[in-house]
Design a protein around this motif. Sequence first.
Motif, PDB file in Angstrom:
ATOM      1  N   SER A 178      13.199   0.773 -34.164  1.00 51.07           N
ATOM      2  CA  SER A 178      13.857   1.087 -35.504  1.00 51.07           C
ATOM      3  C   SER A 178      13.140   2.359 -36.079  1.00 51.07           C
ATOM      4  O   SER A 178      13.873   3.239 -36.782  1.00 51.07           O
ATOM      5  N   THR A 179      11.874   2.804 -35.602  1.00 50.57           N
ATOM      6  CA  THR A 179      11.363   3.987 -36.144  1.00 50.57           C
ATOM      7  C   THR A 179      12.084   5.135 -35.500  1.00 50.57           C
ATOM      8  O   THR A 179      12.361   6.172 -35.967  1.00 50.57           O
ATOM      9  N   ALA A 180      12.399   5.247 -34.243  1.00 55.26           N
ATOM     10  CA  ALA A 180      13.147   6.049 -33.463  1.00 55.26           C
ATOM     11  C   ALA A 180      14.481   6.026 -34.281  1.00 55.26           C
ATOM     12  O   ALA A 180      14.791   7.401 -34.237  1.00 55.26           O
ATOM     13  N   VAL A 181      15.132   5.263 -34.473  1.00 57.68           N
ATOM     14  CA  VAL A 181      16.458   5.344 -35.265  1.00 57.68           C
ATOM     15  C   VAL A 181      16.302   6.326 -36.389  1.00 57.68           C
ATOM     16  O   VAL A 181      17.099   7.016 -36.829  1.00 57.68           O
ATOM     17  N   ASP A 182      15.349   5.869 -37.248  1.00 56.21           N
ATOM     18  CA  ASP A 182      15.079   6.313 -38.406  1.00 56.21           C
ATOM     19  C   ASP A 182      14.758   8.071 -38.431  1.00 56.21           C
ATOM     20  O   ASP A 182      15.419   8.950 -38.982  1.00 56.21           O
ATOM     21  N   ILE A 183      13.785   8.302 -37.320  1.00 54.64           N
ATOM     22  CA  ILE A 183      13.473   9.714 -37.089  1.00 54.64           C
ATOM     23  C   ILE A 183      14.760  10.431 -36.734  1.00 54.64           C
ATOM     24  O   ILE A 183      15.081  11.782 -36.996  1.00 54.64           O
ATOM     25  N   LEU A 184      15.328   9.873 -35.737  1.00 53.95           N
ATOM     26  CA  LEU A 184      16.422  10.713 -34.996  1.00 53.95           C
ATOM     27  C   LEU A 184      17.510  11.068 -35.942  1.00 53.95           C
ATOM     28  O   LEU A 184      18.241  12.078 -36.021  1.00 53.95           O
ATOM     29  N   ALA A 185      18.124   9.808 -36.788  1.00 52.79           N
ATOM     30  CA  ALA A 185      19.238  10.133 -37.762  1.00 52.79           C
ATOM     31  C   ALA A 185      18.648  11.198 -38.602  1.00 52.79           C
ATOM     32  O   ALA A 185      19.365  12.082 -39.025  1.00 52.79           O
ATOM     33  N   ALA A 186      17.425  11.080 -39.162  1.00 54.41           N
ATOM     34  CA  ALA A 186      16.926  12.235 -40.076  1.00 54.41           C
ATOM     35  C   ALA A 186      16.958  13.572 -39.571  1.00 54.41           C
ATOM     36  O   ALA A 186      17.104  14.660 -40.227  1.00 54.41           O
ATOM     37  N   ARG A 187      16.721  13.823 -38.288  1.00 50.75           N
ATOM     38  CA  ARG A 187      16.704  15.238 -37.666  1.00 50.75           C
ATOM     39  C   ARG A 187      18.183  15.461 -37.346  1.00 50.75           C
ATOM     40  O   ARG A 187      18.332  16.556 -36.446  1.00 50.75           O
ATOM     41  N   GLY A 188      19.286  14.741 -37.780  1.00 49.86           N
ATOM     42  CA  GLY A 188      20.498  15.211 -37.237  1.00 49.86           C
ATOM     43  C   GLY A 188      21.288  14.819 -36.183  1.00 49.86           C
ATOM     44  O   GLY A 188      22.572  15.115 -35.695  1.00 49.86           O
ATOM     45  N   TYR A 189      20.693  13.645 -35.576  1.00 43.47           N
ATOM     46  CA  TYR A 189      21.430  13.096 -34.216  1.00 43.47           C
ATOM     47  C   TYR A 189      22.364  12.040 -34.584  1.00 43.47           C
ATOM     48  O   TYR A 189      22.210  11.180 -35.667  1.00 43.47           O
TER      49      TYR A 189
ATOM     50  N   LEU B 222       3.982  13.193 -38.270  1.00 43.90           N
ATOM     51  CA  LEU B 222       4.518  12.056 -38.688  1.00 43.90           C
ATOM     52  C   LEU B 222       4.321  12.129 -40.282  1.00 43.90           C
ATOM     53  O   LEU B 222       5.105  11.132 -40.834  1.00 43.90           O
ATOM     54  N   ALA B 223       3.426  12.702 -40.899  1.00 43.61           N
ATOM     55  CA  ALA B 223       3.310  12.919 -42.216  1.00 43.61           C
ATOM     56  C   ALA B 223       4.321  13.970 -43.040  1.00 43.61           C
ATOM     57  O   ALA B 223       4.426  14.113 -44.035  1.00 43.61           O
ATOM     58  N   THR B 224       4.949  14.903 -41.923  1.00 43.86           N
ATOM     59  CA  THR B 224       5.660  16.080 -42.379  1.00 43.86           C
ATOM     60  C   THR B 224       7.202  15.797 -42.028  1.00 43.86           C
ATOM     61  O   THR B 224       7.942  15.051 -42.065  1.00 43.86           O
ATOM     62  N   ASP B 225       7.317  16.693 -40.699  1.00 46.05           N
ATOM     63  CA  ASP B 225       8.668  16.743 -40.295  1.00 46.05           C
ATOM     64  C   ASP B 225       9.358  15.633 -39.511  1.00 46.05           C
ATOM     65  O   ASP B 225      10.462  15.473 -39.370  1.00 46.05           O
ATOM     66  N   LEU B 226       8.201  14.804 -39.101  1.00 47.57           N
ATOM     67  CA  LEU B 226       8.748  13.588 -38.138  1.00 47.57           C
ATOM     68  C   LEU B 226       8.618  12.249 -39.198  1.00 47.57           C
ATOM     69  O   LEU B 226       8.618  11.270 -38.645  1.00 47.57           O
ATOM     70  N   ARG B 227       8.208  12.644 -40.195  1.00 44.44           N
ATOM     71  CA  ARG B 227       8.054  11.323 -41.245  1.00 44.44           C
ATOM     72  C   ARG B 227       9.296  10.454 -41.301  1.00 44.44           C
ATOM     73  O   ARG B 227      10.361  10.983 -41.679  1.00 44.44           O
TER      74      ARG B 227
END
Length: 317
Positions: free
Chosen positions: A152-163, A273-278
């Motif tokens: 679920s965290t991978a989904v959240d991070i990847l979607a936020a990065r435009g994937y 994780l506190a910045t661009d991968l948050r």
Amino acid sequence: MRAFVAEKTDDDVTRGVRDDFELEGADGVVVDVEYSSVNYKDGLATIAKGQVARISPLVPGIDLAGRTADGQAVLAHGYGLGVSQHGGYAEQARVPSEWLVPLPDGLSARQAMAIGTAGYTAARCVMALEAAGLAPGAGPVLVTGASGGVGSTAVDILAARGYEVVASSGKDPAWLKALGASEVISREEAAGDASRPLEKTRWAGAVDCVGGAVLAGVVRALSYGGAVAACGNTGGVKLEATVLPFILRGVSLLGVDSVQTPIEARRETWARLATDLRPPHLDEAITREVGLDGLEDALSAVLRGELQGRTVVRVAV
């Protein structure tokens, strides 16, 4: 102090809260624990067939966040924490100084454990895929075991990065779509047809939290030059595959380990994780919060595969 303790008996393991547990030894930094989290490995550490615990009695909890005696906010996870030495399910933990990560600005102890070992692993997977050349726009990225903490965290991070993220799960699709998944498919669809050495190309990349037949299916369906970051084995440790995807499509299988990451890379990952991968839905990722008294049920639930998202453990009262 209060601690949740697992202790081996002749052919079983007893587990529960003790009010008078003593923190032994003189080595390491004493951390007043504020939060920990529930991970599958924690569940394994409390059952006879888990083959995880290296000492008995053991305070499980493979991650923790809290403060040192001088007031420094820190977190720790991996290495031997909650496995070969007492972990986060106690009011205090003694942690080697070289394992400690300063709590990054912008993250509370509770948020850090909402990320926890699972979110850290997800971030390492994303970093591995991007280092292998994956970029937004390359095509769909599959996340297997997507309802768990890592997925679920991978989904959240990847979607936020435009994937474009496709999630594989047998649980609530609405929740995963709220995290950014464009589509939710079944584990069976992700595993594909095991009788075929190659399948129609479908995934530009993938984060695999399952292993076994699902990972084999992902490899068979990777696009030319695609990569899968593999970090889990809840679906089995055997990988029945051929070399054809690797030599005909040039795909990569990237192993991701969260236990023995060198400390400088660990600290760098937490800074990201506190910045661009948050994860943008960090607070919503916490689907359950328990105290030490609620751990018995939570650990049983994680072993049964019933937990969705992240369960944090409030240690400090």
